[in-house]
Every structure is written in C-alpha cells, then in structure tokens.
Scaffold this motif. Structure first.
Motif, PDB file in Angstrom:
ATOM      1  N   SER A 146      -9.000  -3.613  -4.468  1.00 18.02           N
ATOM      2  CA  SER A 146      -9.215  -3.738  -3.028  1.00 18.02           C
ATOM      3  C   SER A 146      -8.947  -2.435  -2.285  1.00 18.02           C
ATOM      4  CB  SER A 146      -8.338  -4.847  -2.450  1.00 18.02           C
ATOM      5  OG  SER A 146      -6.960  -4.562  -2.683  1.00 18.02           O
ATOM      6  N   TRP A 147      -8.120  -1.560  -2.877  1.00 13.00           N
ATOM      7  CA  TRP A 147      -7.896  -0.254  -2.260  1.00 13.00           C
ATOM      8  C   TRP A 147      -7.486   0.761  -3.312  1.00 13.00           C
ATOM      9  CZ3 TRP A 147      -3.400   2.752  -1.595  1.00 13.00           C
ATOM     10  CH2 TRP A 147      -2.191   2.160  -1.963  1.00 13.00           C
ATOM     11  N   ALA A 148      -7.662   2.033  -2.962  1.00 16.79           N
ATOM     12  CA  ALA A 148      -7.367   3.115  -3.907  1.00 16.79           C
ATOM     13  C   ALA A 148      -6.814   4.323  -3.155  1.00 16.79           C
ATOM     14  CB  ALA A 148      -8.633   3.511  -4.657  1.00 16.79           C
ATOM     15  N   LEU A 149      -6.062   5.128  -3.875  1.00 18.68           N
ATOM     16  CA  LEU A 149      -5.583   6.409  -3.357  1.00 18.68           C
ATOM     17  C   LEU A 149      -6.148   7.498  -4.251  1.00 18.68           C
ATOM     18  CD1 LEU A 149      -3.737   8.138  -1.504  1.00 18.68           C
ATOM     19  CD2 LEU A 149      -1.901   7.767  -3.176  1.00 18.68           C
ATOM     20  N   VAL A 150      -6.825   8.468  -3.652  1.00 17.34           N
ATOM     21  CA  VAL A 150      -7.426   9.558  -4.421  1.00 17.34           C
ATOM     22  C   VAL A 150      -7.026  10.893  -3.805  1.00 17.34           C
ATOM     23  CG1 VAL A 150      -9.384   8.107  -5.074  1.00 17.34           C
ATOM     24  CG2 VAL A 150      -9.566   9.570  -3.072  1.00 17.34           C
ATOM     25  N   GLY A 151      -7.050  11.942  -4.625  1.00 17.12           N
ATOM     26  CA  GLY A 151      -6.705  13.268  -4.132  1.00 17.12           C
ATOM     27  C   GLY A 151      -7.134  14.327  -5.124  1.00 17.12           C
ATOM     28  N   ASP A 152      -6.573  15.513  -4.973  1.00 16.26           N
ATOM     29  CA  ASP A 152      -6.859  16.618  -5.886  1.00 16.26           C
ATOM     30  C   ASP A 152      -5.574  16.981  -6.623  1.00 16.26           C
ATOM     31  OD1 ASP A 152      -5.635  19.354  -4.608  1.00 16.26           O
ATOM     32  OD2 ASP A 152      -6.185  17.902  -3.062  1.00 16.26           O
ATOM     33  N   PRO A 153      -5.656  17.820  -7.654  1.00 12.49           N
ATOM     34  CA  PRO A 153      -4.464  18.110  -8.459  1.00 12.49           C
ATOM     35  C   PRO A 153      -3.267  18.609  -7.658  1.00 12.49           C
ATOM     36  CG  PRO A 153      -6.415  18.878  -9.598  1.00 12.49           C
ATOM     37  CD  PRO A 153      -6.872  18.448  -8.228  1.00 12.49           C
ATOM     38  N   LEU A 154      -3.499  19.389  -6.591  1.00 12.55           N
ATOM     39  CA  LEU A 154      -2.407  19.977  -5.816  1.00 12.55           C
ATOM     40  C   LEU A 154      -2.012  19.157  -4.595  1.00 12.55           C
ATOM     41  CD1 LEU A 154      -3.467  23.744  -5.930  1.00 12.55           C
ATOM     42  CD2 LEU A 154      -1.858  22.528  -7.417  1.00 12.55           C
ATOM     43  N   ARG A 155      -2.646  18.008  -4.391  1.00 14.81           N
ATOM     44  CA  ARG A 155      -2.380  17.135  -3.236  1.00 14.81           C
ATOM     45  C   ARG A 155      -2.722  17.797  -1.904  1.00 14.81           C
ATOM     46  NH1 ARG A 155       1.579  16.588  -6.856  1.00 14.81           N
ATOM     47  NH2 ARG A 155       2.010  14.553  -7.776  1.00 14.81           N
ATOM     48  N   ASP A 193     -21.022  20.626 -12.758  1.00 15.03           N
ATOM     49  CA  ASP A 193     -19.846  20.747 -13.614  1.00 15.03           C
ATOM     50  C   ASP A 193     -18.782  21.599 -12.938  1.00 15.03           C
ATOM     51  OD1 ASP A 193     -20.749  19.318 -16.020  1.00 15.03           O
ATOM     52  OD2 ASP A 193     -22.255  20.912 -16.105  1.00 15.03           O
ATOM     53  N   GLY A 194     -17.536  21.325 -13.263  1.00 15.46           N
ATOM     54  CA  GLY A 194     -16.436  22.091 -12.713  1.00 15.46           C
ATOM     55  C   GLY A 194     -15.127  21.354 -12.922  1.00 15.46           C
ATOM     56  N   PRO A 195     -14.031  21.932 -12.456  1.00 13.98           N
ATOM     57  CA  PRO A 195     -12.725  21.283 -12.608  1.00 13.98           C
ATOM     58  C   PRO A 195     -12.629  20.042 -11.736  1.00 13.98           C
ATOM     59  CG  PRO A 195     -12.542  23.169 -11.160  1.00 13.98           C
ATOM     60  CD  PRO A 195     -13.937  23.205 -11.729  1.00 13.98           C
ATOM     61  N   PRO A 196     -11.717  19.136 -12.056  1.00 14.19           N
ATOM     62  CA  PRO A 196     -11.585  17.931 -11.241  1.00 14.19           C
ATOM     63  C   PRO A 196     -11.148  18.263  -9.816  1.00 14.19           C
ATOM     64  CG  PRO A 196      -9.771  18.100 -12.802  1.00 14.19           C
ATOM     65  CD  PRO A 196     -10.759  19.158 -13.180  1.00 14.19           C
ATOM     66  N   ASN A 197     -11.836  17.701  -8.838  1.00 13.30           N
ATOM     67  CA  ASN A 197     -11.436  17.844  -7.445  1.00 13.30           C
ATOM     68  C   ASN A 197     -11.291  16.481  -6.786  1.00 13.30           C
ATOM     69  OD1 ASN A 197     -14.117  17.066  -7.129  1.00 13.30           O
ATOM     70  ND2 ASN A 197     -14.807  19.062  -6.394  1.00 13.30           N
ATOM     71  N   TYR A 198     -11.342  15.435  -7.614  1.00 10.89           N
ATOM     72  CA  TYR A 198     -11.218  14.056  -7.133  1.00 10.89           C
ATOM     73  C   TYR A 198     -10.518  13.250  -8.218  1.00 10.89           C
ATOM     74  CZ  TYR A 198     -12.745   9.672  -4.917  1.00 10.89           C
ATOM     75  OH  TYR A 198     -12.799   8.455  -4.299  1.00 10.89           O
ATOM     76  N   ILE A 199      -9.290  12.833  -7.932  1.00  9.83           N
ATOM     77  CA  ILE A 199      -8.485  12.100  -8.901  1.00  9.83           C
ATOM     78  C   ILE A 199      -8.094  10.750  -8.319  1.00  9.83           C
ATOM     79  CG2 ILE A 199      -6.323  12.073 -10.212  1.00  9.83           C
ATOM     80  CD1 ILE A 199      -6.397  15.147 -10.126  1.00  9.83           C
ATOM     81  N   VAL A 200      -8.440   9.690  -9.012  1.00 12.66           N
ATOM     82  CA  VAL A 200      -7.995   8.360  -8.610  1.00 12.66           C
ATOM     83  C   VAL A 200      -6.581   8.187  -9.156  1.00 12.66           C
ATOM     84  CG1 VAL A 200      -8.448   5.883  -8.667  1.00 12.66           C
ATOM     85  CG2 VAL A 200     -10.361   7.506  -8.711  1.00 12.66           C
ATOM     86  N   THR A 201      -5.604   8.270  -8.274  1.00  9.74           N
ATOM     87  CA  THR A 201      -4.208   8.215  -8.711  1.00  9.74           C
ATOM     88  C   THR A 201      -3.598   6.833  -8.564  1.00  9.74           C
ATOM     89  OG1 THR A 201      -2.057   9.336  -8.546  1.00  9.74           O
ATOM     90  CG2 THR A 201      -3.224   8.891  -6.472  1.00  9.74           C
TER      91      THR A 201
END
Length: 200
Positions: free
Chosen positions: A139-148, A124-132
C-alpha cells in the motif's frame, strides 16, 4: 525518477523480481548506504502511485500538487515510467522514462533514465532509485538513493491518516532519514499543505 527541472516531478520508475518483502523496519545508520528491501514483487509493485511526501528536489519545484507515478512491466529487467503532476499554474506536467534493474538479487535497486534529460539519458548506470521499504500489502513504499539525498514516500492512496503518518515517520527514521527533511506533498484528496514529516 526525473532528474531535470524540465518536467518537475518527484518520483519515478521501479522494479523487477519476485516475492514479497516483510515490512519490518530495521535501523539503518546514516553513514551506511541506503539498503534495498530483500525482495520486490514487480507484479504487485507496478501500477499507480501517489507521492505523499518527499525530500525537496530542484526538479520538482514546478509541481504544486498531485505528483503521481505509473509503472508497467516491459520485460524481466525493465519497467516503464510515467510521472505526472499539476503545476502551480494548473497545467499538467508529464515525463516518460525507463527503470532498469541493477540488482537482480533483490529487484529493488534500479537505474531510472529519461530521454532528453542531461545526465539521465543512458538506460544503464548506477542505481539512483532504491526501494528501501514496502508495506506488506504493497500500500505504500519508501524509496531513495544510496546517499539519501532523495527520498520519496509513495502511496496507493492519496489520503493518509494520523496512524499512517506515524508509521511513515517511524520507517523513514529507521532507514536513516531525518524526518524533518521530508515534506508532505499536496494532493487534491489528501494533505493540502506542505509540512515537515517530523511535525505531522
């Protein structure tokens, strides 16, 4: 997503929820937290992904090429994560972890953890992986964290054509990323060099 130099790969776990997200990109100012897609269909998202570009991270310096992630459904809020890559010495590198959904409304914000990795052991913890962003056909995705501070371009195919790179750059910039900070990731079948996305 691995957060230790020990295993050195650039991507990680993801997801849970339902419904497909429309891939329309919308401008996202860099001073706002990275936003998730409206809905992520976990059944379509799980499986094999290739990392074709990423913001360099300390934990992936050992990876020379073929950085990949494999995701599998564990239950309604957890996804198994297996990250692999080929090191500069030609050896296989692997780490296994878990991605737990922190945002049931979209299913697109997760906390990724890896046993034995300092500061990343807790499920458990804060999000560190965001599918934006997720393409309409997944076919493809861009993911990151809240602060980029991190950004990963994941693709079902290891080969990206010119039109595909243009679309990736457009989407990354629309989500508040500087395309020059995202570097291509070498794959055996696709791009063999490392270049800023803004020059591809």
């Amino acid at each position: 997503m691995k957060w230790s130099g020990r295993s050195a790969i650039a991507i990680a776990g993801v997801c849970a929820a339902a419904t497909m997200f429309s891939g329309t990109a919308q401008a996202s100012p860099i001073w706002e937290p990275l936003q998730p897609v409206a809905n992520l269909d976990v059944a379509r998202y799980v499986g094999e992904w290739n990392q074709v570009a990423a913001i360099p991270q300390p934990f992936n310096l050992a990876c020379a090429k073929d950085t990949r992630a494999s995701y599998g459904i564990v239950d309604s809020t957890n996804v198994s994560v297996k990250n692999t890559c080929t090191t500069w010495t030609g050896q296989a590198n692997e780490i296994v972890g878990n991605a737990r959904v922190t945002d049931p409304a979209t299913g697109a914000q997760l906390h990724v953890s890896f046993p034995g990795v300092p500061s990343q052991e807790s499920l458990d913890g804060p999000p560190n992986y965001i599918v934006t962003y997720i393409a309409d056909d997944y076919s493809w995705a861009l993911v990151g964290d809240p602060l980029r501070l991190s950004g990963f371009v994941l693709s079902r195919s290891a080969v990206i054509d010119a039109a595909g790179w243009s679309e990736i750059r457009r989407v990354a910039e629309s989500r508040g990323y500087n395309a020059c900070t995202i570097l291509t990731s070498p794959t055996t079948e696709g791009t063999s060099d490392i270049r800023p996305l803004c020059t591809v």
